[in-house]
Design an enzyme around this catalytic site. Structure first.
Site, PDB file in Angstrom:
ATOM      1  N   ARG A   1      11.642  -1.956  10.700  1.00 59.93           N
ATOM      2  CA  ARG A   1      10.623  -1.651  11.708  1.00 59.93           C
ATOM      3  C   ARG A   1      10.507  -2.763  12.734  1.00 59.93           C
ATOM      4  O   ARG A   1      10.526  -3.941  12.389  1.00 59.93           O
ATOM      5  CB  ARG A   1       9.265  -1.443  11.016  1.00 59.93           C
ATOM      6  CG  ARG A   1       9.105  -0.068  10.430  1.00 59.93           C
ATOM      7  CD  ARG A   1       7.879   0.040   9.571  1.00 59.93           C
ATOM      8  NE  ARG A   1       6.662  -0.520  10.146  1.00 59.93           N
ATOM      9  CZ  ARG A   1       5.483  -0.445   9.541  1.00 59.93           C
ATOM     10  NH1 ARG A   1       5.365   0.166   8.379  1.00 59.93           N
ATOM     11  NH2 ARG A   1       4.425  -0.963  10.101  1.00 59.93           N
TER      12      ARG A   1
ATOM     13  N   LYS B   1       0.837  -1.226   0.000  1.00 57.41           N
ATOM     14  CA  LYS B   1       0.000   0.000   0.000  1.00 57.41           C
ATOM     15  C   LYS B   1       0.863   1.263   0.000  1.00 57.41           C
ATOM     16  O   LYS B   1       0.613   2.185  -0.762  1.00 57.41           O
ATOM     17  CB  LYS B   1      -0.910   0.053   1.242  1.00 57.41           C
ATOM     18  CG  LYS B   1      -1.892  -1.072   1.349  1.00 57.41           C
ATOM     19  CD  LYS B   1      -2.844  -0.851   2.515  1.00 57.41           C
ATOM     20  CE  LYS B   1      -2.195  -0.824   3.885  1.00 57.41           C
ATOM     21  NZ  LYS B   1      -1.620  -2.113   4.323  1.00 57.41           N
TER      22      LYS B   1
ATOM     23  N   ARG C   1      -9.096   1.280   9.381  1.00 59.92           N
ATOM     24  CA  ARG C   1      -8.703  -0.097   9.661  1.00 59.92           C
ATOM     25  C   ARG C   1      -9.838  -0.877  10.322  1.00 59.92           C
ATOM     26  O   ARG C   1      -9.701  -2.084  10.545  1.00 59.92           O
ATOM     27  CB  ARG C   1      -7.492  -0.097  10.593  1.00 59.92           C
ATOM     28  CG  ARG C   1      -6.179  -0.360   9.864  1.00 59.92           C
ATOM     29  CD  ARG C   1      -5.079  -0.267  10.884  1.00 59.92           C
ATOM     30  NE  ARG C   1      -3.910  -1.015  10.567  1.00 59.92           N
ATOM     31  CZ  ARG C   1      -2.844  -0.484   9.956  1.00 59.92           C
ATOM     32  NH1 ARG C   1      -2.862   0.740   9.536  1.00 59.92           N
ATOM     33  NH2 ARG C   1      -1.771  -1.234   9.763  1.00 59.92           N
TER      34      ARG C   1
ATOM     35  N   ARG D   1      -0.211  -8.676  13.408  1.00 58.37           N
ATOM     36  CA  ARG D   1      -0.795  -7.674  12.506  1.00 58.37           C
ATOM     37  C   ARG D   1      -1.683  -8.330  11.453  1.00 58.37           C
ATOM     38  O   ARG D   1      -2.734  -7.808  11.097  1.00 58.37           O
ATOM     39  CB  ARG D   1       0.312  -6.859  11.843  1.00 58.37           C
ATOM     40  CG  ARG D   1       0.985  -5.903  12.815  1.00 58.37           C
ATOM     41  CD  ARG D   1       2.343  -5.471  12.340  1.00 58.37           C
ATOM     42  NE  ARG D   1       2.264  -4.640  11.156  1.00 58.37           N
ATOM     43  CZ  ARG D   1       3.253  -4.523  10.269  1.00 58.37           C
ATOM     44  NH1 ARG D   1       4.372  -5.185  10.432  1.00 58.37           N
ATOM     45  NH2 ARG D   1       3.104  -3.735   9.231  1.00 58.37           N
TER      46      ARG D   1
ATOM     47  N   ARG E   1      11.502  -5.782   4.256  1.00 55.00           N
ATOM     48  CA  ARG E   1      11.262  -4.352   4.068  1.00 55.00           C
ATOM     49  C   ARG E   1      12.197  -3.499   4.929  1.00 55.00           C
ATOM     50  O   ARG E   1      12.455  -3.813   6.068  1.00 55.00           O
ATOM     51  CB  ARG E   1       9.801  -4.051   4.443  1.00 55.00           C
ATOM     52  CG  ARG E   1       9.479  -2.574   4.381  1.00 55.00           C
ATOM     53  CD  ARG E   1       8.019  -2.341   4.296  1.00 55.00           C
ATOM     54  NE  ARG E   1       7.330  -2.567   5.563  1.00 55.00           N
ATOM     55  CZ  ARG E   1       6.019  -2.347   5.725  1.00 55.00           C
ATOM     56  NH1 ARG E   1       5.290  -1.949   4.707  1.00 55.00           N
ATOM     57  NH2 ARG E   1       5.455  -2.569   6.887  1.00 55.00           N
TER      58      ARG E   1
END
Ligand code: AMP
Length: 209
Positions: free
Chosen positions: A155, A13, A88, A166, A122
Site C-alpha cells: 500500500r 485489526k 476513527r 497515520r 505488510r
C-alpha cells in the site's frame, strides 16, 4: 453481534477481523477497503479520495458514513458485522451510535516499534483482501496471493512518511475513543504483541467463546 476493532494502523485489526469473520460468520467491514475501492475508480470522487489515502489523512466524514451505511444495510449484516477502521473519531462514533448498536469494542495494542515493523512488511491482495507480512506471515510463493495467485501490493500509505502521519492522526483523533468506549463499558483491551493465532484466541476468550 456488532463488533468494533480499535487500534493503531498496523496493529493487526484487519488480520484478526478476518479470523473473527470466519469463526463468527459475520462480515468484516473495513472502511479503508471501501475507500480504496472508490479510489481505484477513475472518477472525480475516486481522485479526491486517493489524495487522502496516499497522504494518511482521514477522508471526509460524510463520504465515509454514507459508504458505511450502504454496506451495513446489506443482507449479510443482518446478524452483525465487524468494523475495522471505523469509527476513527468521536464524531464518527456518535454517528455510528445513530445507525447501529455496538456490542463489543476490541482495543488491540502493541508498541510503536512493532507497528512500524508490521506496516512496512505488510503486503495485501487487492482481489480477495488477504493480508500477508513478508516475515511474519509470508505467502507460499513470494509476492503472490496464496488464494488468487495475483501479485501482492504494498500500500502507498504503508511507506515511512504516510505511516508517521497515520500514527499521528491515530493518537490525536482515534485514541480518545478508548475512553469513550470504556465509559460505555464496551471496551476489551487485547495485547496484540504476539502472533495472530494467540491474539485471535484472546479475542474469543474475551467474547466468552
Ligand atoms: P486503513 O485501511 O483502515 O488503514 O485506512 C486507510 C486510510 O483510509 C486511512 O489512512 C484514511 O485515509 C482512510 N480511512 C479509513 N477509514 C476511515 C474513516 N473511518 N474515516 C476517515 N478516513 C478513513
Amino acid at each position: 453481534m456488532n463488533i468494533v476493532m480499535l487500534g493503531a494502523p498496523g496493529v493487526g485489526k484487519g488480520t484478526i477481523a478476518q479470523m473473527l469473520e470466519k469463526k463468527l460468520g459475520i462480515p468484516h467491514i473495513s472502511t479503508g477497503d471501501i475507500l480504496r475501492e472508490i479510489a481505484s475508480k477513475k472518477t472525480k470522487l475516486g481522485e479526491k479520495i486517493k489524495k487522502y489515502l496516499n497522504s494518511g489523512k482521514l477522508a471526509p466524514k460524510r463520504i465515509v458514513i454514507r459508504s458505511l451505511k450502504e454496506r451495513i444495510n446489506k443482507k449479510d449484516c443482518d446478524n452483525g458485522f465487524i468494523l475495522d477502521g471505523f469509527p476513527r473519531t468521536k464524531s464518527q462514533a456518535k454517528a455510528l451510535g445513530k445507525i447501529a448498536d455496538t456490542n463489543v469494542v476490541f482495543d488491540l495494542h502493541a508498541s510503536e516499534k512493532a507497528i512500524i515493523q508490521r506496516l512496512s512488511g505488510r503486503r495485501i491482495c487487492m482481489k480477495c483482501r488477504a493480508i500477508y507480512h513478508i516475515k511474519n506471515m509470508p505467502p507460499k510463493r513470494k509476492g503472490f496471493c496464496d488464494k488468487c495467485k495475483v501479485k501482492l501490493a504494498h500500500r502507498a500509505d504503508d511507506k515511512p512518511k504516510a505511516i508517521k502521519k497515520r500514527l499521528k492522526v491515530y493518537k490525536r483523533k482515534t485514541e480518545p475513543l478508548i475512553k469513550y468506549y470504556i465509559k460505555r463499558k464496551l471496551l476489551k483491551r487485547i495485547n496484540a504483541k504476539g502472533n495472530p493465532q494467540d491474539i485471535f484466541k484472546n479475542c474469543l476468550k474475551a467474547l466468552g467463546e
